[in-house]
Write an enzyme that holds these catalytic residues in place. Structure first.
Site, PDB file in Angstrom:
ATOM      1  N   GLY A  60       0.832  -1.183   0.000  1.00 28.09           N
ATOM      2  CA  GLY A  60       0.000   0.000   0.000  1.00 28.09           C
ATOM      3  C   GLY A  60       0.865   1.230   0.000  1.00 28.09           C
ATOM      4  O   GLY A  60       2.088   1.119  -0.158  1.00 28.09           O
ATOM      5  N   GLY A  61       0.212   2.358   0.126  1.00 27.91           N
ATOM      6  CA  GLY A  61       0.957   3.610   0.099  1.00 27.91           C
ATOM      7  C   GLY A  61       1.906   3.711   1.267  1.00 27.91           C
ATOM      8  O   GLY A  61       2.957   4.329   1.166  1.00 27.91           O
ATOM      9  N   THR A  79       5.045  -1.901   2.642  1.00 27.84           N
ATOM     10  CA  THR A  79       4.798  -3.294   2.296  1.00 27.84           C
ATOM     11  C   THR A  79       4.718  -4.120   3.576  1.00 27.84           C
ATOM     12  O   THR A  79       5.448  -3.853   4.529  1.00 27.84           O
ATOM     13  CB  THR A  79       5.947  -3.822   1.421  1.00 27.84           C
ATOM     14  OG1 THR A  79       6.171  -2.882   0.382  1.00 27.84           O
ATOM     15  CG2 THR A  79       5.606  -5.153   0.804  1.00 27.84           C
ATOM     16  N   LYS A 135       5.716  -5.099   8.898  1.00 28.80           N
ATOM     17  CA  LYS A 135       5.355  -3.928   8.099  1.00 28.80           C
ATOM     18  C   LYS A 135       6.604  -3.099   7.886  1.00 28.80           C
ATOM     19  O   LYS A 135       7.272  -2.700   8.846  1.00 28.80           O
ATOM     20  CB  LYS A 135       4.279  -3.112   8.821  1.00 28.80           C
ATOM     21  CG  LYS A 135       3.688  -2.011   7.962  1.00 28.80           C
ATOM     22  CD  LYS A 135       2.283  -1.653   8.433  1.00 28.80           C
ATOM     23  CE  LYS A 135       2.315  -0.431   9.320  1.00 28.80           C
ATOM     24  NZ  LYS A 135       0.967   0.022   9.702  1.00 28.80           N
ATOM     25  N   ASP A 193      -8.516   6.200  11.857  1.00 27.89           N
ATOM     26  CA  ASP A 193      -8.512   5.612  10.513  1.00 27.89           C
ATOM     27  C   ASP A 193      -9.278   4.301  10.524  1.00 27.89           C
ATOM     28  O   ASP A 193      -8.791   3.269  10.042  1.00 27.89           O
ATOM     29  CB  ASP A 193      -7.068   5.414  10.043  1.00 27.89           C
ATOM     30  CG  ASP A 193      -6.983   5.379   8.513  1.00 27.89           C
ATOM     31  OD1 ASP A 193      -7.999   5.702   7.858  1.00 27.89           O
ATOM     32  OD2 ASP A 193      -5.909   5.042   7.988  1.00 27.89           O
TER      33      ASP A 193
END
Ligand SMILES: *[C@@H]1O[C@H](CO)[C@@H](O)[C@H](O)[C@H]1NC(C)=O
Ligand SMILES: *[C@@H]1O[C@H](CO)[C@@H](O)[C@H](O)[C@H]1NC(C)=O
Ligand SMILES: *[C@@H]1O[C@H](CO)[C@@H](O)[C@H](O)[C@H]1NC(C)=O
Ligand SMILES: *[C@@H]1O[C@H](CO)[C@@H](O)[C@H](O)[C@H]1NC(C)=O
Ligand SMILES: *[C@@H]1O[C@H](CO)[C@@H](O)[C@H](O)[C@H]1NC(C)=O
Ligand SMILES: *[C@@H]1O[C@H](CO)[C@@H](O)[C@H](O)[C@H]1NC(C)=O
Ligand SMILES: *[C@@H]1O[C@H](CO)[C@@H](O)[C@H](O)[C@H]1NC(C)=O
Ligand SMILES: *[C@@H]1O[C@H](CO)[C@@H](O)[C@H](O)[C@H]1NC(C)=O
Ligand SMILES: *[C@@H]1O[C@H](CO)[C@@H](O)[C@H](O)[C@H]1NC(C)=O
Length: 737
Positions: free
Chosen positions: A425-426, A429, A444, A541
């Site tokens: 993702g932005g 990884t 991560k 989020d």
């Protein structure tokens, strides 16, 4: 011609014998029990003073003790006095000369004496002697035998005036000298005058002739008037005639003793001498022969620099321990044990190897040091210090967060192999990794290296370190010594809720019952964050991509990167607006004042997604359907919720419950945050709905929908909501502070 060669050989032999001097007088040179002295003279064998002490009569020395004091030695029985006997083969005697004298002017009666040296066994030394004639009106004959042949020569001495005669000059003017040929035996000389000294009588009444040792005779002009010596020294060579030593080839008959050698005086072998071998000394004619010289006794005899060891006939020089060389002065001397070429090579290569290893070690050490420094730098940059500070504040939680090393994670992910990637993702990884203890983890790895990203990581670590909830993805640890920080989570096996709702190619659609439970668990987590955790936390989020599912479809809320710890005395925070488009609280967007109700809003969107199976924001389809909140709220207002509920999801009788959940969602999505319920209230409402439903339908839990997957409409896009959809809006309205 033959004579010349013989002379030459004799010279050589004499030289050899003279060059081997006996430096140390040996106790006795005579035979056992024989006198070896007569007066000052030492008498070596084969000479002797009495029968049994000499080799043969030729070597008899008569020592006249009666008439002379000290006693005087004479050769044989004659009147020839012996002054020196050398073992090297020389014999010094005193001998009369010949003269021719005129008592008065014009005297017809000359008083003449001639001289004879009748010694057939001895030879007149040709090297040491000269035939000498003195006078101013004189000539003299010398006669003898050489190898049995008669030999004759003459010498003339003339002068007109004594004033012309020079001292030391014997070249015919007042003095004449001739060489003695080698091998000359049996001397006889006669002196004569030409004019009976008539013209020279006033200063030279006599003429003289004699053979004498050259070195001991120094001509003086005064000798013209009168030569005072009756006897002059003569050097004879002596040797042993071959009667006792038959041939040169068979030396067994020679009298030469041990450690000696025989030297021929005459080439035909009729006369020989004995000489000590090099390194030996003594009288070679004696039966015991020559004795070894202990050269080490006197440092003049050896040239050893350090230690001298005597050997038979020689000596060796030793060097001290660790030194090499011949140990001789003027030779190699002693040098520090120089290594052989091979040793040198080995030495050099060993040295070189040591050097290489050493410098490699140093270089590697330096590299390692640099790496450690780099790691420290990254650790600092990545907020390691900040993290350590935080972790130390919550000591109870520290043991739940492990700080991993780079190597451990490299190994766990097989150096971040592409096959280990489980999500992208932005933000970066996510890799699947297996730790040495066999546990599976998600790692991560941040994509960006910018400071804000880093602080988000640290933020997440800090937040998660304080949360211990079964529906929150557990943070196991982190690694901060890499360029980008790495977070290590428990591995949640079943992917994201987003995938389960929207990616129907991979997943069987979830049943409503499962959806409700997931919603309830998620709400429980958010409620816990808002109230139960030690410090209130706003997730910021909440979205379906951040809700993970395990094998039993239990919800695991993740991604606390944007979460905020709300100090207890504050209920709202002014922050940079951050969140994901579609889930973002519009009030927060406007005021940039962050409160717990922003999470409530986001959760409302998640509820709508669960109900409708549609994405929060869609860029496809009719305008009205693009914003999920607007679309569903509109539908509910018009009381046509049934149209928007995901087809095939609900079972009969469940629609009422869906409708109630829709109502909860509507409350959550109120524009004004204050009007929204708290998460605690949301949990209670949902819990109430679930309990009611369980009472109504006692049924085995069925997690997936009954309907076939092709019944409901599938969104064409399977795109994961990417971080590109995350928006960050600077606060437009300041809160006046
Ligand atoms: C010693 O010398 C004298 C004089 O020359 C002589 O008369 C005498 O016989 C000699 N004695 C011996 C023992 O030779
Ligand atoms: C005897 O002669 C030898 C060599 O010819 C010499 O070295 C030595 O000094 C002589 N001895 C005397 C007493 O003249
Ligand atoms: C010796 O005699 C000769 C002649 O017979 C004479 O010429 C000469 O001068 C004499 N010399 C002396 C020193 O008397
Ligand atoms: C020298 O003396 C001898 C005799 O001894 C004599 O015969 C001779 O003539 C003399 N010579 C001269 C030159 O006087
Ligand atoms: C010299 O010796 C020989 C034999 O060797 C002898 O005939 C002669 O008489 C001797 N002469 C003298 C002066 O002794
Ligand atoms: C020898 O020479 C000296 C001077 O040179 C001279 O006075 C003298 O008379 C000379 N004697 C004879 C014998 O010629
Ligand atoms: C040397 O002489 C000895 C005795 O005289 C004899 O036995 C021997 O065979 C001789 N050796 C040679 C090589 O002539
Ligand atoms: C040794 O001397 C004798 C004479 O004394 C002679 O006949 C013989 O040939 C000599 N031997 C050698 C080998 O010269
Ligand atoms: C003694 O030994 C040295 C070397 O150690 C050698 O040069 C010399 O020739 C030897 N001398 C004799 C007489 O063997």
């Amino acid at each position: 011609m033959g004579r010349q060669i013989k002379t030459h050989i004799r010279l050589m032999i004499i030289n050899i014998l003279i060059l081997s001097p006996s430096v140390y007088a040996v106790a006795s040179q005579a035979l056992l029990g024989c006198d070896d002295r007569c007066g000052d003279l030492q008498i070596p064998y084969p000479f002797g003073t009495r029968e049994g002490c000499y080799l043969n009569k030729n070597f008899l020395i008569t020592c006249n003790t009666t008439h002379f004091d000290p006693p005087r030695p004479f050769l044989r029985t004659g009147n020839i006095q012996v002054t020196n006997i050398s073992i090297s083969g020389e014999l010094q005697i005193l001998h009369f000369g010949a003269k021719d004298c005129y008592p008065k002017n014009n005297s017809l009666d000359a008083r003449r004496t001639s001289a004879t040296l009748n010694l057939s066994t001895f030879t007149v030394s040709s090297t040491k002697n000269k035939f000498t004639v003195i006078g101013c009106d004189t000539y003299a004959f010398l006669s003898g035998q050489i190898e049995g042949q008669s030999y004759r020569t003459a010498c003339v001495a003339l002068c007109d005036n004594i004033t012309t005669v020079r001292d030391g000059a014997c070249s015919g003017n007042g003095c004449c000298q001739l060489d003695i040929p080698s091998g000359l035996k049996g001397l006889r000389y006669r002196v004569r005058s030409f004019d009976n000294h008539t013209d020279v009588f006033s200063f030279n009444p006599c003429g003289y002739a004699f053979v004498t040792e050259e070195d001991k005779f120094h001509f003086s002009a005064a000798y013209i008037r009168n030569f005072p010596q009756r006897q002059v020294p003569v050097v004879l060579d002596w040797g042993i005639s071959n009667t006792t030593c038959s041939t040169a080839n068979n030396k067994s008959n020679c009298i030469c003793g041990p450690n000696s050698m025989m030297v021929n005086v005459l080439p035909d072998g009729s006369e020989y001498r004995c000489g000590c071998l090099d390194g030996f000394e003594g009288n070679p004619y004696l039966p015991r022969g020559c004795q070894d010289i202990d050269e080490c006794r006197d440092e003049r005899l050896n040239d050893c620099k350090f230690e001298c060891v005597n050997t038979k006939g020689n000596y060796t020089c030793n060097c001290p321990e660790g030194f090499k060389g011949d140990g001789r002065r003027g030779g190699e001397g002693c040098t520090r044990s120089s290594k052989s070429f091979v040793q040198v090579i080995i030495g050099v290569s060993v040295g070189f190897t040591v050097l290489v290893i050493g410098s490699t070690w140093l270089y590697l050490g330096y590299r390692k040091w640099k790496l450690i420094k780099l790691k420290e730098k990254f650790f600092e940059e990545n907020g390691g210090l900040m993290l350590q500070r935080h972790l130390s504040q919550w000591k109870s939680s520290t043991d739940t967060v492990t700080i991993f090393t780079q190597e451990e994670l490299d190994k766990a992910t097989n150096k971040y192999d592409e096959s280990a990637v489980i999500g992208k993702g932005g933000y970066g990884t996510v890799y699947k990794g297996i730790l040495p203890d066999g546990s599976v983890v998600a790692i991560k790895k941040s994509k960006l290296v910018d400071q804000s990203q880093t602080s988000q990581f640290i933020n997440e670590v800090i937040v998660l370190s304080q949360i211990n909830h079964r529906n929150v993805v557990k943070l196991l640890g982190c690694c901060l010594e890499t360029q980008v920080p790495l977070l290590v989570y428990e591995f949640v096996t079943n992917g994201t809720l987003f995938d389960h709702i929207h990616d129907t190619t991979k997943h069987v659609p979830l049943s409503w019952k499962a959806r409700l439970r997931i919603a309830l668990e998620t709400a429980g987590v958010i409620s816990y964050l808002h109230s139960s955790a030690s410090t209130p936390i706003i997730h910021r989020d909440i979205k379906t991509t951040n809700i993970l599912l395990d094998d039993n479809y239990n919800a695991k809320v993740s991604d606390f990167g944007a979460s905020k710890l709300v100090p207890l005395d504050q209920t709202q925070l002014s922050t940079m607006v951050q969140g994901t488009l579609g889930y973002l609280d519009p009030e927060y967007l406007l005021t940039s004042e962050l409160t717990e109700k922003s999470d409530v809003y986001s959760f409302g969107i998640v509820l709508l997604e669960l109900i409708t199976g549609k994405k929060a924001v869609s860029f496809e389809g009719p305008e009205a359907e693009r914003n999920l909140a607007m679309y569903v709220l509109c539908a509910m207002k018009e009381d046509r919720l049934g149209e928007v509920v995901e087809k095939g999801m609900a079972r009969e009788g469940e629609f009422e419950q869906i409708k109630d959940v829709g109502k909860v969602a509507r409350k959550c999505l109120r524009i004004s945050g204050e009007e929204r319920p708290s998460m605690k209230e949301v949990v209670m409402e949902l819990e109430g709905l679930r309990v009611m439903a369980e009472h109504e339908w006692v049924d085995e839990e069925n997690l997936v929908a009954d309907g076939a997957s092709n019944i409901f409409v599938v969104s064409g896009s399977t795109n994961v909501v990417d971080d590109s959809m995350k928006v960050q809006v600077l606060p437009l309205i300041h809160d006046g502070r």
